[in-house]
Motif scaffolding. Structure first.
Motif, PDB file in Angstrom:
ATOM      1  N   ASP A   1      37.830  32.852  35.015  1.00  0.00           N
ATOM      2  CA  ASP A   1      39.397  32.857  34.732  1.00  0.00           C
ATOM      3  C   ASP A   1      39.776  34.157  34.285  1.00  0.00           C
ATOM      4  N   ASP A   2      41.090  34.283  34.510  1.00  0.00           N
ATOM      5  CA  ASP A   2      41.866  35.566  33.943  1.00  0.00           C
ATOM      6  C   ASP A   2      42.075  36.976  34.771  1.00  0.00           C
TER       7      ASP A   2
ATOM      8  N   HIS B   1      45.793  30.610  38.258  1.00  0.00           N
ATOM      9  CA  HIS B   1      46.064  30.160  36.908  1.00  0.00           C
ATOM     10  C   HIS B   1      47.255  30.590  36.308  1.00  0.00           C
TER      11      HIS B   1
ATOM     12  N   PRO C   1      46.588  27.744  31.921  1.00  0.00           N
ATOM     13  CA  PRO C   1      46.183  28.596  30.994  1.00  0.00           C
ATOM     14  C   PRO C   1      45.590  27.841  29.590  1.00  0.00           C
ATOM     15  N   PHE C   2      44.663  28.373  29.045  1.00  0.00           N
ATOM     16  CA  PHE C   2      44.039  27.779  27.838  1.00  0.00           C
ATOM     17  C   PHE C   2      43.563  26.285  27.962  1.00  0.00           C
TER      18      PHE C   2
ATOM     19  N   HIS D   1      50.102  33.894  32.554  1.00  0.00           N
ATOM     20  CA  HIS D   1      49.111  33.441  31.519  1.00  0.00           C
ATOM     21  C   HIS D   1      49.913  33.398  30.224  1.00  0.00           C
TER      22      HIS D   1
HETATM   23 ZN   LIG Z   1      42.923  31.714  31.176  1.00  0.00          ZN
END
Ligand SMILES: [Zn+2]
Length: 261
Positions: free
Chosen positions: A78-79, A129, A170-171, A133
């Motif tokens: 991710d990210d 994603h 996200p999260f 974010h």
């Molecule tokens: Zn993330």
């Protein structure tokens, strides 16, 4: 019908029953108030669980693992992409011939198109994603969530030629708005069954031992390709997997769903 809709119906029904039948029940006013508060506390706690645990499936169905009798596991990152970490992760994955899914942040994809291109060329897949974010993702309105998802889908399409289907909030945060927008774009929400905790202060040894304890067939493991320490974690974890019966399988193949439309 989602669990969210069912919980709404049950809560409203309980409140109605409590209101209409008070003439038949000999509760004191204090007991009534306490019962109302109890119902509302249970309801909001349930919604809270739904918002912060993507695999609770309260607002929409999320895929968090494949069948456990499989010997496959899927790695997800991710990210990213990150200018320094993602190319290193790609190098390690290539050495071990492992194919994975990258849930990219749209803003980073826009910034590092060459890395996105390399991800695709190396045979990995890309999921959405969101664009920014945002740490306030749970509080964004429908228009903003739509833009976050749509903008990122368009960016990814530039490299894949098709729109991504896999979405990771996200999260892992979901709410009725995010769920409804994801459904509008026919996205499939992907959670995880094992969190590596590679983004915190845990040592490589602790992360690996946690993964070894929790590993199971059909697992979807969450990593971050923005954390420099993840490069060595992945290298050592892939070396470990090579000595076991488990094999890394690309998410779309493991869950048997096309990654793009
Ligand atoms: Zn993330």
């Amino acid at each position: 019908m989602t669990k969210f809709n069912i919980s709404n119906i049950i809560t409203i029904a309980l409140l109605i029953v409590l209101s209409f039948f008070k003439v038949y029940l000999s509760f004191s006013i204090q007991t009534y108030v306490l019962l109302f508060i109890l119902i509302l506390v249970l309801y909001t706690s349930y919604l809270f669980v739904g918002s912060y645990f993507v695999c609770s499936n309260i607002y929409m169905k999320a895929i968090c693992k494949a069948k456990e009798n499989k010997k496959s596991i899927a790695l997800s990152f991710d990210d990213g992409p990150d200018e320094n970490v993602t190319p290193e992760i790609l190098r390690v994955l290539k050495e071990q011939n492992a194919k994975v899914v990258f849930f990219v942040k749209g803003a980073n994809a826009e910034k590092y198109p060459d890395i996105i291109q390399k991800i695709v060329e190396d045979g990995h897949i890309i999921g959405n994603h969101t664009f920014s974010h945002s740490s306030n993702v749970a509080f964004l309105n429908r228009k903003k969530i739509t833009k976050e998802i749509e903008q990122t889908n368009k960016l990814i399409s530039c490299f894949t030629g098709q729109s991504p289907r896999f979405f990771r909030p996200p999260f892992g945060v979901l709410n009725p708005i995010i769920a409804s927008v994801a459904e509008k774009f026919e996205m499939i929400t992907i959670g995880w069954s094992i969190r590596s905790f590679d983004g915190g202060s845990r040592s490589k040894e602790l992360i690996i031992s946690n993964l070894k304890i929790k590993i199971h067939g059909g697992a979807i493991i969450l990593f971050h390709d923005t954390n420099p320490g993840t490069v060595n974690v992945i290298k050592e974890f892939l070396d470990y997997l090579a000595q076991t019966d488990y094999k890394v399988e690309r998410l779309d193949k493991m869950i048997n769903i096309e990654p793009y439309v």
